[in-house]
Enzyme design. Structure first.
Site, PDB file in Angstrom:
ATOM      1  N   HIS A  60       0.774  -1.268  -0.156  1.00 21.06           N
ATOM      2  CA  HIS A  60       0.087  -0.151   0.019  1.00 21.06           C
ATOM      3  C   HIS A  60       0.930   1.283   0.007  1.00 21.06           C
ATOM      4  O   HIS A  60       0.629   2.030  -0.823  1.00 21.06           O
ATOM      5  CB  HIS A  60      -0.943  -0.079   1.140  1.00 21.06           C
ATOM      6  CG  HIS A  60      -1.640   1.080   1.528  1.00 21.06           C
ATOM      7  ND1 HIS A  60      -2.783   1.654   0.590  1.00 21.06           N
ATOM      8  CD2 HIS A  60      -1.464   2.414   2.219  1.00 21.06           C
ATOM      9  CE1 HIS A  60      -3.206   2.706   0.922  1.00 21.06           C
ATOM     10  NE2 HIS A  60      -2.519   3.385   2.040  1.00 21.06           N
ATOM     11  N   HIS A 111     -10.339   2.759  -0.310  1.00 21.30           N
ATOM     12  CA  HIS A 111     -10.514   2.190   1.081  1.00 21.30           C
ATOM     13  C   HIS A 111     -11.508   0.856   1.257  1.00 21.30           C
ATOM     14  O   HIS A 111     -12.300   0.918   1.987  1.00 21.30           O
ATOM     15  CB  HIS A 111     -10.996   3.280   2.175  1.00 21.30           C
ATOM     16  CG  HIS A 111     -10.360   3.555   3.384  1.00 21.30           C
ATOM     17  ND1 HIS A 111     -10.995   3.767   4.641  1.00 21.30           N
ATOM     18  CD2 HIS A 111      -8.989   3.257   3.527  1.00 21.30           C
ATOM     19  CE1 HIS A 111     -10.068   3.557   5.588  1.00 21.30           C
ATOM     20  NE2 HIS A 111      -8.755   3.626   5.100  1.00 21.30           N
TER      21      HIS A 111
END
Ligand SMILES: Nc1ncnc2c1ncn2[C@@H]1O[C@H](COP(=O)(O)OP(=O)(O)O)[C@@H](O)[C@H]1O
Ligand SMILES: [Mg+2]
Lengths: 763, 225, 79, 79
Positions: A60, A111
């Site tokens: 990420h 998200h």
């Protein structure tokens, strides 16, 4: 004070006990990555350092699997494409110059996983995070958008996930006072167990106010401000506490911590106003948001972007929980925090502004000469690292790439053989079934939960193709934004699919009359460790980059989300593309609803081919996915855009709606319902009504032109070589959409079919 | 010099920029008022705008009613200064006791943002004289806690005295008693309204410009006063 | 230090859609025998011993409760 | 018929913006000595005696509580 703190693992201790076993695998580090950290430091990392490296080297934060491919965006961006770009890939968000001295910054972020675990808070904090990214650029956040993907609409888990996510996006965005001007709601089996929550934020500032965060100037203070730091989202890192202090029950307890963060939109709203006042009064060198990886990320990025080192005293960080270890303080993902670099002489002024807004602010360190990031805790050094190795010099992988074995079979399985409706009865039935299907029905149930009016600059929002915002109240200059992606097309051909996503977003912006200016993206894919997924990723990146070159638009930023899969099933490749356009005067924007002026003519721009690969018709009626996606012709899209812009500028257009999923009939129905006006349509005599109505050929737009402008507009199309077909007239007196020789559909009947689906499923 | 309309900003207030813009469209001077100040800066009327004051986590308006500036607003209102509470502002005026009743979670349990038709029931308040009695106007409604409630006797009293200023028509969006969208105090100077007239002052950015009448009305009221 | 609990419940005559929604959901989830559900708020306060009952009542009445629509109870619990 | 009370509170380590907002407001309103405030939900259920504790626990856990961020307690109160 609890025992854990005395036991904090110091640099000294790490040097003295090089062989202490460390839980680096539990933290997601590979053996060679751990070895590399030891090599960089010349010793084993401390717990705190290990926590830092493990988050910052995660997929990420480090983009380790995507870096080698994303380079392609930079390599293909020419200087002309960069003309309006003030900041690009690598910054918190891309920034473009839209004229009149205004700079606009926008970015999408995913998200996904947190929103599956806790839909409301996951979505809410997703919005909060992207807004802080925009704020960190020095811009006032102006609006949000939310491209969403869910499992089948009628799946039980979708009933849990969708209402929570929508309420979270609305709950946070509404409370921040940011209008929601668009987004997507798409349903597909592959997103069951892995919904996608992509959040976009757009902001604006005067060109001269652009701020790029970096820690420079020895002696400058590092100020942490906003919410207190708690145990939020440190799930992973708590293994350190438990490993190191097994037996310590507080650590044992903490090991079970949910890695869920709870958002506090009020604190963020105040933080926004506070930051803007700080920027305005010119008392900050730079501001960095705290997002994923919290302080680890903010300190390392600030330090490595600057020209010096940094010293931080963790004891000064205002905490919300007791007995937090240094590793936990550094990795906490507590929301609504920012980090500023401030010259000593400005610290008092800084604190005064924060006090006005009741924002907690604390000097936690300062910029040092030298090139190390040094962090102390209880007077001992727990971190001493070269910041670049944490923030920018993480591992880079060239993952194996392999075209899926079943790709040919997928393409071979063309939709040609599927039974097609032919009689008027069958066509009518198909129309009603299609407009009521989850991917084509009204999004009203979702969008009604979002404030689209706040701040009074929203010129277009749902149900239009694009969101349009006024930026300058004097000149009327404004922007248009749309996001799109058809994952089914991308599954069939990720290269073409990415271009089609770009084409649709571009077209959606163009129908408003705006001139497309820049591109952002959010690339949602399965596991990078799966060569087939990496192939999809590589193809999609190339398709998007090559498409941008054809359109002459720069990719100013983006976000990559991997590991979106349930078991071994990856989601449809979903490269969400956002296109930003500019309107010199928003008063000439073109809405999608027809019937604004008496006696409008309906024209179909572009060509319709027999294209049903990946179509919504094949999906809804036959549960089929196969064949080739529609042909994409970006030169044509560009021409279309120019014609629409000219039409809008010369007041020749009273409405325009782009054709996408569901084809012409979907656009006709929506245009009638949006305008609460009927229409009489006559399909070209030689055409096949089914193909004409349901084909998803790209590069098409439905426009309504005042009768008085019809000749002028069609001549312009002819001269410029844009195919057009007159397909009917707007009929304000008829409460129906009448398609000659096919069906007459009452507006009430259409509205009921189109609007009932989501309420029936989710109320 | 043009009348001065104060627009209060609490931490968490959102529609203050819109209320100020509406005042300017009506050619009044918009005067920003800060929650922490004990000062109305000599304004002729006050707007308490929409938003989520202090987050509104406890109860909408529950904390805002204690703000220093509200003490001043309450005094001024008692002396007859025109006050308009929009959305969160309406909730605050109720919590502060300037208006009867309370606003609760929408019956549908969702936030609702839509263009809403309203009927002007009382065109005699300081904020509604520019409307024809029974005029119907279209303005945005955007709230999660807009369900107006009051005990039966209060509702009866409001109805009997014509203190229901506006009513929802074409469907009740939130379950309010008697479709009540807005009410006024006994003197018709203090008005609370759930929908947002300040978002309907220009057809470019709102559904209509039907809301402008409220801001023009108050100018008449303060000039007369 | 004492722990104080303040319970705030909607007045009986006030419609409580949240409680309603729960009550309606129960049978669908196969739970029968629940005839009514009402949803209110619970506050847990940590207070110094200096804070007397009068002060607590005031906090509950003026801030935590809107007495137009809600009733409250205050109680000290040993912690 | 029995009355059952289910208290649902945010987990200790989880941020509680509601409670925090109240705690911050108190001093401004002149109330001192309150060191922390947490806000949760209180449910009051009327249930037949047929409903046993296991069923109640299940209702509390699956419907009334979001166990990712909240804890709950169930108790019967004589009514
Ligand atoms: N999740 C969402 N949030 C906000 N607006 C949305 C969302 N989903 C869809 N919309 C809006 O609903 C309208 C219809 O969406 P869609 O059919 O996907 O448009 P298009 O096909 O032109 O991309 C558009 O205005 C879109 O912005
Ligand atoms: Mg479209």
């Amino acid at each position: 004070m609890t025992t854990t703190e005395h036991l904090a693992d110091t640099v000294e201790n790490a040097a003295a006990n090089p062989e202490t076993p460390q839980p680096f695998r539990e933290l997601g580090l590979k053996d060679d990555e751990y070895a590399r950290i030891r090599e960089i430091l010349g010793r084993r990392p401390t717990d705190a350092e290990l926590a830092m490296y493990s988050v910052m080297w995660s997929e990420h934060c480090s983009y380790k699997s995507s870096k080698v491919h994303l380079k392609y965006f930079g390599e293909t961006t020419t200087d002309e494409m960069r003309e309006h770009m003030l900041a690009g890939i690598g910054e918190n968000a891309g920034v473009v110059d839209i004229g009149d001295g205004w700079a606009v910054t926008f970015k999408v972020e995913s998200h996904n996983h947190p929103s599956y675990v806790e839909p409301y808070q996951g979505a809410a904090t997703g919005v909060g995070g992207i807004v802080r990214d925009i704020l960190a650029m020095g811009a006032r956040p102006l609006a949000v958008m939310d491209p969403l993907r869910f499992g089948p609409a009628d799946a039980p888990d979708t009933r849990r996930v969708l209402p929570g996510i929508v309420a979270g996006v609305g709950g946070y965005g509404n409370c921040l006072g940011l209008p929601n001007i668009g987004g997507e709601v798409v349903f597909d089996e592959t997103y069951a167990g892995n919904p996608l929550v992509n959040a976009l934020c757009v902001g604006a500032m005067r060109v001269e106010d652009l701020h790029l965060a970096h820690a420079s100037g020895t002696g400058n203070k590092i100020i942490l401000f906003g919410a207190r730091t708690g145990l939020d989202g440190i799930g992973g890192v708590s293994v350190l506490a438990s490993e190191t202090f097994s037996g310590d029950e507080s650590a044992g307890k903490r090991k079970k911590l949910p890695s869920v963060q709870v958002g506090d939109p009020f604190t963020e709203k105040v933080l926004i106003e506070c930051c803007l006042e700080l920027f305005q009064s010119g008392i900050v060198v730079g501001i960095q948001d705290l997002g994923g990886a919290g302080l680890s990320c903010a300190t390392a990025e600030l330090a490595s972007a600057g020209d010096g080192g940094m010293h931080v005293d963790l004891d000064l960080v205002p905490l919300r929980a007791e007995g937090m270890t240094p590793a936990e303080v550094l990795s906490s993902e507590s929301q609504e925090r920012m980090c500023a670099v401030v010259e000593p002489s400005n610290v008092d002024a800084f604190m005064a502004v924060c006090a006005k807004w009741d924002v907690i602010a604390t000097v936690i360190g300062e910029v040092t000469d030298g090139d190390r990031l040094v962090i102390d805790w209880h007077g001992q050094t727990v971190v001493d690292v070269p910041p670049r190795t944490v923030a920018h010099e993480g591992p880079v992988y060239n993952r194996p790439i392999e075209r899926p074995a079943d790709q040919d079979a997928l393409i071979a399985n063309a939709p040609d053989a599927l039974a097609r409706p032919s009689t008027p009865e069958e066509l009518r039935e198909t129309i009603l079934k299609m407009i009521a299907s989850p991917n084509l029905c009204s999004r009203g149930w979702v969008t009604e939960q979002y404030d689209r009016y706040v701040r009074g600059n929203t010129v277009l929002a749902q149900p239009n193709d694009t969101g349009v915002l006024r930026i300058d109240e004097e000149t009327g200059r404004g922007i248009a934004l749309a996001t799109d992606c058809n994952g089914r097309y991308c599954k069939l051909d990720p290269y073409v699919g990415a271009k089609l996503a770009l084409a649709e977003a571009y077209r959606n912006v163009a129908v408003s009359g705006a001139a497309p200016l820049a591109v952002t993206n959010c690339l949602n894919f399965g596991s990078p460790e799966d060569p087939a997924v990496m192939w999809q990723f590589e193809q999609a990146v190339r398709g998007l980059a090559d498409g941008c070159v054809e359109l002459g638009l720069p990719v100013t930023g983006g976000n990559v989300s991997f590991y979106n899969q349930t078991g071994s099933t990856a989601i449809l490749p979903t490269p969400v593309v956002g296109v930003l356009g500019v309107l010199d005067d928003v008063r000439r924007r073109v809405p999608s609803g027809i019937g604004n002026e008496a006696g409008e003519t309906l024209l179909l721009l572009g060509e319709t081919r027999d294209e049903f690969g990946g179509s919504e018709w094949a999906h809804v009626v036959h549960g089929h996915l196969g064949g080739q996606p529609p042909k994409v012709d970006l030169a044509r899209e560009k021409l279309l855009g120019e014609v629409l812009a000219a039409g809008s500028r010369d007041g020749m257009l009273s409405a325009a709606h782009d054709l996408s999923e569901g084809g012409l009939v979907q656009a006709l129905v929506e245009s009638c319902l949006h305008g609460e006006t009927g229409a009489r349509v006559v399909l070209p005599s030689e055409s096949d009504p089914f193909v004409m109505l349901f084909s998803e050929s790209a590069g098409r737009v439905l426009v309504a032109v005042p009768r008085s402008e019809e000749l002028r507009f069609t001549d312009m199309c002819t001269v410029r070589g844009l195919p057009w077909t007159k397909i009917g007239v707007v009929d304000p007196d008829a409460a129906a959409l009448d398609i000659q020789d096919v069906a007459t559909l009452g507006l009430d009947e259409l509205r009921t079919a189109w609007e009932s689906t989501l309420p029936a499923l989710f109320d | 010099m043009s009348p001065r309309i104060g627009v209060i900003t609490f931490p968490g207030t959102l529609d203050d920029v819109d209320a100020a813009r509406a005042a300017r469209y009506a050619e009044a001077e918009a005067v920003p008022l800060w929650h922490a100040d004990h000062d109305l800066r000599g304004v002729d009327a006050v707007i308490v705008p929409g938003g989520f004051s202090y987050g509104d986590y406890l109860r909408c308006g529950a904390i805002a009613k204690f703000a220093p500036v509200m003490t001043e607003v309450i005094d001024a209102a008692k002396k007859g200064m025109p006050v308009l509470g929009i959305c969160n502002g309406f909730q605050i005026l109720c919590e502060a006791g300037l208006l009867p009743g309370a606003l609760l979670r929408n019956a549908g349990l969702h936030f609702v943002c839509r263009d809403q038709w309203l009927k002007v029931e009382n065109a005699g308040t300081a904020w509604t004289t520019r409307y024809e009695p029974d005029a119907e106007i279209l303005v945005p409604l955007k709230s999660g806690e807009g369900r107006y409630v009051a005990d039966q006797s209060t509702v009866d009293e409001l109805e009997a005295e014509g203190r229901v200023v506006m009513r929802y028509v074409g469907g009740n969006p939130n379950g309010s008693r008697n479709d009540i969208a807005g009410v006024t105090d006994a003197r018709g100077r203090v008005v609370g309204l759930m929908p947002h007239p300040e978002h309907a002052i220009d057809a470019l950015t709102g559904p209509t410009d039907d809301g402008l009448g409220m801001f023009l009305s108050v100018l008449d009221a303060v000039v007369k006063a | 230090m004492a722990r104080v609990v303040v319970d705030v419940m909607p007045k009986q005559e006030i419609l409580d859609p949240q409680g309603q929604a729960v009550a309606n959901a129960l049978p669908r989830l196969g739970f029968d025998g629940v005839s009514s559900v009402r949803q209110g708020k619970r506050f847990e306060l940590e207070v110094d011993d200096s804070v007397d009952d009068a002060a607590l009542a005031k906090i509950a009445e003026t801030l935590l409760t809107n007495t137009v629509i809600e009733d409250f109870t205050v109680r000290r619990v040993e912690s």
